[in-house]
Every structure is written in C-alpha cells, then in structure tokens.
Design a protein around this motif. Structure first.
Motif: not given
Length: 667
Positions: A89-96, A57-68
């Motif tokens: 993974x790649x989405x996190x590199x280019x986000x914002x 959460x703190x590091x900003x992981x972007x879930x498309x589907x949240x884990x159980x």
C-alpha cells in the motif's frame, strides 16, 4: 418519504467538457462502454471478475507478484480476492512523486497559520518513523496503535507502519482512556504512539497521563509525540535523516489496519481490512467516483478515530495533496481554511452543513472560494433544505456530494458519480462494483419504495474479519444474519427510477406506529421547519399494553422556551411532514444530544437507557463527544417511562426471510 419524488429538482449538472475529460469516462471507453453510467455500473456488478481486473489495471495497481485471478471465491463472508497477488500500500502512495510538490497542508488550533509538507518531507518523516518502529521491535503483522490527532506526523506514522507490513490502529485523543483500552487491548499492540495533548475550542487538553495509562494497560511500549510543547517525537525514537524508505511486500488480504465500530452498544468490534482491498477501493473512489487528480487539494473534517481519516489517505494515491485540520470547526473555521489553502474539495458532515444553514453562515462574505469545486457530506442523511442552502450560497454551483458508506467497508456504497446530475435530497447512484439493492422483508428488490439496504455481491474492502473472531461468527451476526449470504448494512434505502438513492435513517432505529414505519431521519427533516429546534433525537420505547411511547428530545436555540405554542408547532411539523401517528407522546428539552465523536446520534443506546439499562453497560462514554449528556436520560428513564422494561424490546434479529437473491445460493 424524504426526497425521491418523481420529477425531483435538478440542482447541478456536470459540464459537457467535465464529463468528456473525466477519468470515469476514460475508464468506460477503455473497457468498451459509453457515457451512460448505469450501463457501466450494470457491467461492473454482472461481471465482477472482469470489472475488478480492468479497474486494477486502469488505476495502476503495482503487483510485486501477479494474482492468479480476480476472484478465487465469491462467497460472503469469506470472499477470496486476487489470490496470489502481493503488493505494498505505502509503495503506491510514494510512487513517482515530485519531491518538491506539496503533499500536505495542515492547520491546528495549537499554532497559527497553515503549514506545508512537500512529498520529500513526507517521505523523510515516514522513513525516520519506520526506522524508529523497527528499533522498537515492530515487524510484519505487529500492531502499531496511535493515540494521535489529525497531524502530518500521524499520516507519516501510518505510512511507516504500512511499509513494514505491520497493522495500524488509531483512536482520537478526544476518546477517554477506557474507550481506547476497550479498542487497543483487543489487538495487543507492540507500540503506542501517543500525543502529549491537543487544543479544542481554544482549550488546552493534556493527554500525557492518559497515553501512559493506555500503554500500561495494553502492554505497549509508550512513544510520546510532543505536539503542544513543540518537542516532536521523543528523543531516540526517530531514525537518522537519511533513513531508507523500503516497502515490505504483503499478500492482497494481509491486514492493513483495524478500525472499530462506535462502541455505542457494547464493546467495539475490531474490524480488520486488507492491504489490497483498501488500496483498490480507495483508488476507485478517489479517481473514478470523486474525479480527484494531481491538481486537487482535498480536505475532510475528521478526527483520527473516524473512518473518513482513513479515506482521506486516498487522494495521496492519486498524487493529489491533502489538507489536515486539528481543531473545532465552528461555523467559520473550515471556510477560512478553504480560502487559506486553495481547497478544491471540502468534505464535512451533514450535521455541520445543517448548522451552517441554521446559523445563516455566509461563506462567500469576505472570502475567495473560487477554487472550491466539490462540497462533500457524510455521517448522516443530508436534508433537502441543506442542498438548497448550498446552491443558494454558491452561485458557481459546486458539485455537492452526499455519500453513504461506513467504517465497515472504508468506501462509499453510493453517492459519488461525477457524470450525473445532483437531484435535490438524493444521493448519487451506487458505486461501481457495488451491487446495492433495497429489499422488502421478504427479500424482494424494491424501486421507488423504502427497504433494507443490502449489498448482494462482495466488495474488495469488506472486512477480512474481526480481530479475535476465529470462526467468523461475530462477523456473520453483524452483517449476514438478515439475509444469508447478503450484506445487510442497517440503513433504510429508497432507490429511485433514476438510480439515485435516499437514506432515511438506521433500520434498527425505525419507529413503527400502528403499522406505519418511519425512519428517524424523516422526523428530523420535518423539524427543519421549526427554527427554534436546533437538534433532536426521537426514541420509541415499548410499553406493555400500548403501541409504545414516542419521546422527542430537543435542543432549542438560545432564548427559546418549550411553551404550548412551540409544542404545537413541533407536533404540527411532524404531523404534516411525517404522519399523525408519529406525533410524539412527550417532548423534552435538553442542553445537548449525545453523539459519538464522528457526529452520530445515539438512538438505540438511548432507547435502552430509557428502558432501565445502565448507561455504562450500553455505551462507551469515552467514545462520545459529550459523555455527560447521557446523565439526563438516566433521570428521564424513571420519570417518563416507569413501566418500560428492557425485556419488552422486540428481538434484535428478524425471522429469516426467503432468500432475496436465489441465484447467489449456488455461487
């Protein structure tokens, strides 16, 4: 023992402001903890699920589907991390990212000066390569193999591969054809991206023929990158300028890349890591452990065949820029590059720093390195004298970070904590979430004494498996045969009462003389007092009816001769610095010590060669920086140790001790 003594000298302390403003302390406060790192670490290994959930959460992981949950199963091997979670993974590199901000600075021996790519450049190249890979038939789960140097095009090709949900695997073009085929044939790549050649030490090395041969032998489609001739990707491969960069969503444990063991003791193991585990570990290491942020310019000297290339992707996740270099480091080139790029983090190997020290390199002469705030070291233990050299050389006192981790986990186990002091000769404390311990042979945890380095609980970036190992038997033999259910890394570790660590070499290369065990790293450190010895390799070979035959191979400085006086000083240094029992039976001068392309010495393979094994049966020459160096040991085998036989080697697996962590048997 190297370092680790009570009352060790403090060489660096973080400023109060740096501690207060660090991401690590912000994370500690967000999770209800104070500034004491050991308290935070203790929580991170006693509440794995709570820690990793909070870190994501703190590091900003972007879930498309949240884990159980964070942990479905904590068994090792076979841990189930974040079940049900899907991401990219790649989405996190280019986000914002700001399109106009510099993402990559790069230099090469093949052309002058430093060049830059903005985030817009990196995104455009990634999208065009992605389109090219799709056109070549690459989809989710397919393998893309790369025989490429450390260039921005290589970085873009990896990100394109990840964006498709395909699996990346790279070998440096310094590797010979057979060594590359040994790796890539295991994974059956759809495409091979291969460079036409590279330059090293001012010499042009053609690789076009080798690349085509690798593609033919692995059944991959060959795609050429014209680096030396400046032609770029072959005609028709790239997509159009306006290609879309989309991101396939994959499960947390979907394969991201395949890395390889060094291949120095047989066929290299194909180590598979997952998207989510690598993402989370690189975010934790980059942001919390190394304190890297958007203003940083981060460099690590590496080839694409060493795990540090993969780890160097991490700063992009923190919106920092990276510095790439394709060429020989020499003694001055990296310091020049640091000035030219305004580098804030310079990462390198312990061997390179030791070489700078031996050769009296003066980085600040004629250079402005005022931006440099971190000097990193890994690959082998960093001698205390190298700590002294760094802090004597840089009056501004950068943070010297000596790391220990590995290809196996794509993360440091210990070494990088920006809120604690640097002690001479010691690595920083264990990383958050890493239940690192030093164990006696009977499994007892040790403090203040050397033991086997183990990790008692799972870490997200541990391998999800080896390729073509459906039962997991090879994985278990590699890491879990020493202490069942506990990761054994193969290093000797001393943990101090300050929670810092000292690595004294590989446990499988330990020299036991009359019951006195000594890591080879301690012998090499003792030799630092002998300036004529530029490099060394120590091997203890069993001989029937004796305690063994300890041979010290040495590389001497120009003009030095191994006469009786120098032999006496070498033996005196080892007698004083290690023990009288570890004085070598024979000292042999060589032109060079065999090393992998990542700089590791070949102690165990050399031991087997000296016992009569065929060099080509115990080491992949193509994985070495200097393959011709092995020939001297074949000749030495008959001359030095005529009675040694390989079947006199002690068994490779130790008797299973009592379980070191009984509470883990129930989990």
């Amino acid at each position: 023992m190297t370092g680790g003594a009570a009352g060790a000298t403090v060489l660096w302390r973080p400023s109060r402001a740096a501690v207060r403003d660090s991401a690590l302390i912000r994370f500690a406060r967000a999770t209800g903890h104070g500034e004491d790192y050991h308290d935070l670490w203790t929580w991170s290994v006693t509440d794995l699920e709570g820690f990793w959930t909070a870190a994501a959460e703190f590091l900003g992981v972007r879930w498309r589907t949240r884990p159980r949950c964070a942990l479905g199963s904590r068994a090792m091997p076979g841990t189930e991390w974040f079940p049900g979670g899907w991401l990219s993974f790649a989405e996190h590199v280019f986000a914002d990212r700001d399109p106009g901000k510099v993402a990559v600075r790069y230099a090469s021996e093949a052309y002058p000066g430093v060049r830059v790519w903005t985030w817009a450049d990196l995104r455009r190249e990634t999208a065009r390569i992605r389109a090219g890979l799709r056109g070549a038939g690459v989809g989710r789960g397919d393998r893309v193999a790369a025989y490429l140097p450390n260039l921005p095009q290589t970085l873009a090709a990896f990100l394109a591969t990840a964006s498709l949900g395909a699996v990346w695997s790279a070998a440096a073009p310094e590797f010979g054809t057979d060594a590359v085929v040994d790796r890539f044939a295991q994974i059956e790549p759809t495409v091979l991206l291969a460079v036409d050649g590279y330059r090293h030490k001012g010499r042009t090395v053609d690789r076009d023929t080798e690349g085509r041969d690798i593609a033919r032998r692995t059944g991959a489609r060959y795609v050429r990158l014209g680096h030396l001739d400046g032609s770029g990707w072959e005609n028709g491969f790239l997509g159009p300028e306006d290609s879309e960069l989309a991101h396939e969503t994959v499960a947390f444990d979907h394969p991201l890349w395949v890395l390889y063991s060094s291949g120095t003791t047989g066929p290299p193991k194909a180590i598979v890591h997952g998207h989510g585990g690598v993402l989370l570990e690189l975010l934790k290491t980059t942001v919390l452990q190394l304190g890297i942020g958007p203003l940083d310019r981060v460099f690590w000297h590496t080839t694409t065949g060493w795990v540090m290339w993969n780890i160097l992707v991490g700063p992009l996740l923190a919106d920092a820029s990276v510095v790439l270099y394709d060429g020989h480091p020499g003694h001055e080139a990296l310091w020049d590059l640091a000035e030219q790029t305004g580098m804030t983090v310079l990462g390198t190997s312990a061997a390179w720093l030791a070489s700078c020290r031996r050769n009296d390199v003066r980085p600040l002469d004629g250079r402005d390195l005022s931006a440099l705030r971190v000097i990193g070291s890994t690959g082998s233990p960093l001698a205390p004298e190298c700590y002294d050299w760094v802090y004597a050389t840089f009056p501004t006192k950068p943070w010297l970070v000596s790391l220990s981790g590995g290809t196996d986990v794509v993360t440091p186990f210990l070494g990088a904590v920006p809120t604690v002091p640097v002690y001479r000769g010691e690595l920083g404390p264990p990383a958050l979430g890493v239940d690192l311990r030093s164990c006696a042979p009977d499994g007892r945890p040790l403090v203040g004494a050397v033991g086997e380095m183990v990790v008692a609980q799972p870490v997200p970036s541990m391998p999800i498996g080896f390729w073509n190992d459906p039962t997991g038997e090879r994985l278990r033999r590699a890491y879990f045969s020493g202490f069942p259910g506990v990761w054994t890394h193969g290093d000797w570790l001393l943990l101090t009462e300050r929670h810092t660590g000292v690595i004294s070499g590989r446990s499988d290369a330990t020299i036991n003389r009359g019951g006195v065990r000594m890591g080879t790293g301690e012998i090499y450190r003792a030799l630092l007092t002998v300036p004529e010895v530029q490099d060394a390799l120590a091997v203890d070979v069993p001989r029937p009816g004796t305690h063994g035959w300890l041979v010290l191979f040495t590389v001497l400085s120009a003009g030095s001769v191994l006469d009786d006086a120098l032999r006496s000083r070498v033996t005196a240094a080892i007698r004083t610095g290690c023990s009288p029992r570890h004085v070598p039976d024979e000292i042999v001068p060589l032109d060079e010590i065999p090393r992998t392309t990542s700089g590791k010495k070949l102690e165990v393979p050399v031991k087997r060669i000296l016992m009569g094994a065929d060099p080509d049966s115990v080491v992949s020459r193509g994985s070495l920086a200097n393959p011709a160096s092995l020939d001297a040991f074949r000749r030495a085998a008959a001359h030095l140790i005529p009675t040694a036989r390989e079947d006199t080697l002690p068994p490779g697996t130790r008797p299973a001790p009592a379980h070191p962590f009984p509470e883990k048997e129930k989990s």
